[in-house]
Design a protein around this motif. Structure first.
Motif, mmCIF file in Angstrom:
data_model
loop_
_atom_site.group_PDB
_atom_site.id
_atom_site.type_symbol
_atom_site.label_atom_id
_atom_site.label_comp_id
_atom_site.label_asym_id
_atom_site.label_seq_id
_atom_site.Cartn_x
_atom_site.Cartn_y
_atom_site.Cartn_z
ATOM 1 N N ARG A 60 0.798 -1.236 0.000
ATOM 2 C CA ARG A 60 0.000 0.000 0.000
ATOM 3 C C ARG A 60 0.828 1.282 0.000
ATOM 4 O O ARG A 60 0.327 2.334 0.379
ATOM 5 N N ASN A 61 2.109 1.192 -0.399
ATOM 6 C CA ASN A 61 2.966 2.375 -0.474
ATOM 7 C C ASN A 61 3.953 2.206 -1.622
ATOM 8 O O ASN A 61 4.358 1.089 -1.950
ATOM 9 N N SER A 62 4.343 3.320 -2.215
ATOM 10 C CA SER A 62 5.395 3.292 -3.224
ATOM 11 C C SER A 62 6.030 4.680 -3.316
ATOM 12 O O SER A 62 5.453 5.666 -2.843
ATOM 13 N N VAL A 96 5.537 10.212 -3.895
ATOM 14 C CA VAL A 96 5.202 9.202 -2.908
ATOM 15 C C VAL A 96 3.716 8.903 -3.038
ATOM 16 O O VAL A 96 2.910 9.814 -3.204
ATOM 17 N N GLY A 114 0.396 6.259 -1.486
ATOM 18 C CA GLY A 114 -0.041 5.312 -0.469
ATOM 19 C C GLY A 114 -0.227 5.966 0.886
ATOM 20 O O GLY A 114 -0.395 7.188 0.995
ATOM 21 N N ILE A 121 1.870 6.496 3.366
ATOM 22 C CA ILE A 121 2.853 7.485 3.810
ATOM 23 C C ILE A 121 2.640 8.820 3.103
ATOM 24 O O ILE A 121 2.960 9.857 3.663
#
Length: 166
Positions: A85-87, A113, A115, A117
């Protein structure tokens, strides 16, 4: 897109520091949250890095491509990472300049960025990025102070260019 930059000063000559900044084993030891760095080729690295932003602490599979390595002055990389759920994707550049008493490293990063974060916002991410970069430079300086051997092993990947989508 978020942008970050900073500066670090060292008592060590830039030729010596270059070896520390381009030795994957030193990078793995100094990068906060880094479990490992694997040198895929002199211009490509892969890593596993955990980054904590507030209560979110994803572990990224990271690919790094050296897009410019003008020893001992300029190191540029394109970096991308994926986690649950992040990239992120980033282009980073560091310039080493001798200043008479040592070396000044100036760095900048442009990043996208996505997701969980990303929902923390640039202010939170900026604070975390500053902490990570400062810890990295302090650990690298400590290795240089201790005289830990370092060998430059990175070079630009042929025909690689750094780019990031806006």
């Amino acid at each position: 897109m978020m942008e970050f930059d900073g500066e670090f000063t060292s008592d060590h000559p830039r030729d010596d520091l270059w070896n520390y900044f381009t030795d994957p084993a030193i990078l793995a030891d100094c990068a906060p949250g880094c479990d490992e760095i694997t040198m895929e080729s002199p211009g490509e690295l892969s890593a596993t890095i955990t980054v904590g932003v507030g209560s979110v602490k994803p572990t990224f599979d990271v690919d790094m491509t050296v897009t410019r390595a003008d020893a001992p002055a300029i190191l540029e990389m394109e970096v991308g990472g994926d986690a649950s759920r992040n990239s992120f994707e980033a282009v980073t550049e560091m310039c080493l300049v001798e200043d008479g008493d040592g070396t000044t490293a100036t760095w900048e990063a442009r990043t996208n960025v996505a997701g969980l974060i990303a929902s923390m916002g640039q202010r939170a991410l900026g604070s975390v990025a500053a902490r990570i970069v400062n810890n990295f430079f302090e650990d690298l300086e400590a290795k240089a102070d201790e005289g830990v051997p370092a060998e430059s092993k990175l070079e630009a990947k042929p025909e690689a260019e750094a780019s990031i989508e806006n």
